[in-house]
Design a protein around this motif. Structure first.
Motif, short mmCIF file in Angstrom:
data_model
loop_
_atom_site.label_atom_id
_atom_site.label_comp_id
_atom_site.label_asym_id
_atom_site.label_seq_id
_atom_site.Cartn_x
_atom_site.Cartn_y
_atom_site.Cartn_z
N ASP A 1 2.70 9.86 5.67
CA ASP A 1 1.64 9.11 5.00
C ASP A 1 1.80 7.62 5.25
O ASP A 1 0.81 6.90 5.46
CB ASP A 1 1.67 9.37 3.49
CG ASP A 1 1.09 10.73 3.13
OD1 ASP A 1 0.41 11.34 3.98
OD2 ASP A 1 1.32 11.18 1.99
N GLY B 1 -7.52 0.40 5.71
CA GLY B 1 -6.18 0.60 5.18
C GLY B 1 -6.19 0.89 3.69
O GLY B 1 -5.53 1.83 3.22
N TRP B 2 -6.95 0.10 2.93
CA TRP B 2 -6.98 0.32 1.48
C TRP B 2 -7.73 1.60 1.13
O TRP B 2 -7.38 2.29 0.17
CB TRP B 2 -7.63 -0.88 0.78
CG TRP B 2 -6.73 -2.07 0.75
CD1 TRP B 2 -6.93 -3.27 1.35
CD2 TRP B 2 -5.45 -2.15 0.10
NE1 TRP B 2 -5.86 -4.10 1.12
CE2 TRP B 2 -4.94 -3.45 0.35
CE3 TRP B 2 -4.69 -1.27 -0.66
CZ2 TRP B 2 -3.71 -3.88 -0.15
CZ3 TRP B 2 -3.46 -1.69 -1.17
CH2 TRP B 2 -2.98 -2.98 -0.91
N GLY C 1 5.73 3.38 6.78
CA GLY C 1 4.78 2.30 7.02
C GLY C 1 5.36 1.21 7.90
O GLY C 1 4.70 0.74 8.84
N THR D 1 -7.79 4.31 3.00
CA THR D 1 -6.84 5.38 3.30
C THR D 1 -5.79 5.49 2.21
O THR D 1 -5.41 6.59 1.80
CB THR D 1 -6.17 5.12 4.67
OG1 THR D 1 -7.19 5.06 5.68
CG2 THR D 1 -5.18 6.21 5.01
N THR D 2 -5.31 4.35 1.72
CA THR D 2 -4.33 4.34 0.64
C THR D 2 -4.89 4.99 -0.62
O THR D 2 -4.20 5.76 -1.30
CB THR D 2 -3.89 2.90 0.33
OG1 THR D 2 -3.35 2.29 1.50
CG2 THR D 2 -2.84 2.88 -0.78
N GLY E 1 0.92 4.24 -2.65
CA GLY E 1 0.68 5.63 -2.28
C GLY E 1 1.90 6.52 -2.45
O GLY E 1 1.78 7.73 -2.51
N ILE F 1 -0.95 5.13 6.89
CA ILE F 1 -1.43 3.92 6.20
C ILE F 1 -1.27 2.70 7.10
O ILE F 1 -2.16 1.85 7.20
CB ILE F 1 -0.68 3.74 4.87
CG1 ILE F 1 -1.14 4.79 3.86
CG2 ILE F 1 -0.91 2.33 4.30
CD1 ILE F 1 -0.34 4.80 2.57
N ALA G 1 0.83 -1.21 0.00
CA ALA G 1 0.00 0.00 0.00
C ALA G 1 0.86 1.26 0.00
O ALA G 1 0.55 2.23 -0.69
CB ALA G 1 -0.93 0.00 1.21
N THR G 2 1.96 1.25 0.78
CA THR G 2 2.82 2.43 0.82
C THR G 2 3.57 2.61 -0.50
O THR G 2 3.85 3.73 -0.90
CB THR G 2 3.81 2.35 2.00
OG1 THR G 2 4.47 1.07 1.98
CG2 THR G 2 3.09 2.52 3.32
#
Length: 255
Positions: free
Chosen positions: A122, A137-138, A184, A140-141, A9, A126, A5-6
């Motif tokens: 960020d 989580g997703w 993250g 927010t991503t 993002g 996340i 995810a990071t």
């Protein structure tokens, strides 16, 4: 999933920004800014804040954290620790010649440092969202990536106008984006040891989203409504962002 995810993002948004054609850049940035404003506001108000308040933490303490967070982000931006850029020369905005070169400063270093700090934060946000709920989580991503792409477009063009080659600008922006992965991973290990901090980190995430949307994105949309009916497109795209979050929140909320 936090690492994936990071990366999405952070570093992936840099590649997405660099891949866009300059001929469609101005219009696309305005559209992405409108969409991301809706996503950020809806994610923070409809999902992140309720999750934090349902955690059982003290409501007054969470409210104070939200307020202090918004004020802190104001101070960080005033001190140029956080920077947001959604423009480029030739986009029709009222900037004088060489504006972006001045904005970049010596070698564009301040932009890169500011972006790295922003991306690290960020990443922590996340991680906190994933540790509460995978769906949060997703979501927010998604909100972060939607905002990062127009920001990275602006920063990429600023660096080009400051004299960076495309390859160097891309390389430094990618390295800056990788700070989200570091944030993250660090956030995961710190918050795993201090689970009581999770609601407060979520509230800080909401403060960040609300501040960026209202202090940066919305004024940007007001300033750059060149055509009489353009606000209708902006409003429609903002509502699309809200609708996406509302739909996901309704369908995926676990409580």
């Amino acid at each position: 999933m936090i690492v994936a995810a990071t990366l999405l993002g952070g570093a992936a948004s840099v590649f997405a920004a660099a891949a866009l054609s300059l001929t469609v850049l101005a219009g696309l940035v305005r559209q992405l800014v409108s969409l991301s404003a809706g996503l950020l506001l809806a994610t923070s108000i409809l999902h992140v804040i309720p999750e934090a308040f349902e955690s059982g933490a003290d409501l007054h303490a969470l409210a104070w954290t939200l307020l202090i967070g918004v004020i802190a982000f104001f101070l960080l931006e005033k001190l140029e620790v956080l920077r947001h850029s959604h423009h480029h020369e030739g986009d029709g905005h009222a900037h004088h010649d060489g504006h972006d070169r001045e904005e970049a400063g010596p070698g564009g270093a301040m932009i890169l440092v500011g972006d790295s700090i922003h991306n690290f934060a960020d990443g922590v946000l996340i991680a906190a969202a994933f540790m509460v709920d995978l769906k949060l989580g997703w979501l927010t991503t998604l909100a972060i990536a939607a905002h990062e792409i127009p920001q990275e477009i602006g920063d990429f063009i600023v660096l080009l106008n400051a004299g960076y080659t495309r390859k160097r600008a891309l390389l430094f922006n990618v390295l800056s984006g990788l700070a989200a992965v570091i944030g993250g991973v660090a956030g995961y290990f710190v918050l795993a040891e201090s689970a009581a901090l999770l609601p407060y980190v979520l509230v800080l995430a909401a403060a960040s989203f609300i501040y960026v949307a209202l202090a940066d994105l919305v004024p940007d949309l007001h300033r750059h409504s060149r055509h009489r009916g353009e606000w209708k497109v902006q409003f429609a795209l903002m509502m699309v962002g809200v609708a996406i979050v509302a739909l996901l929140t309704t369908q995926l909320h676990v409580h």
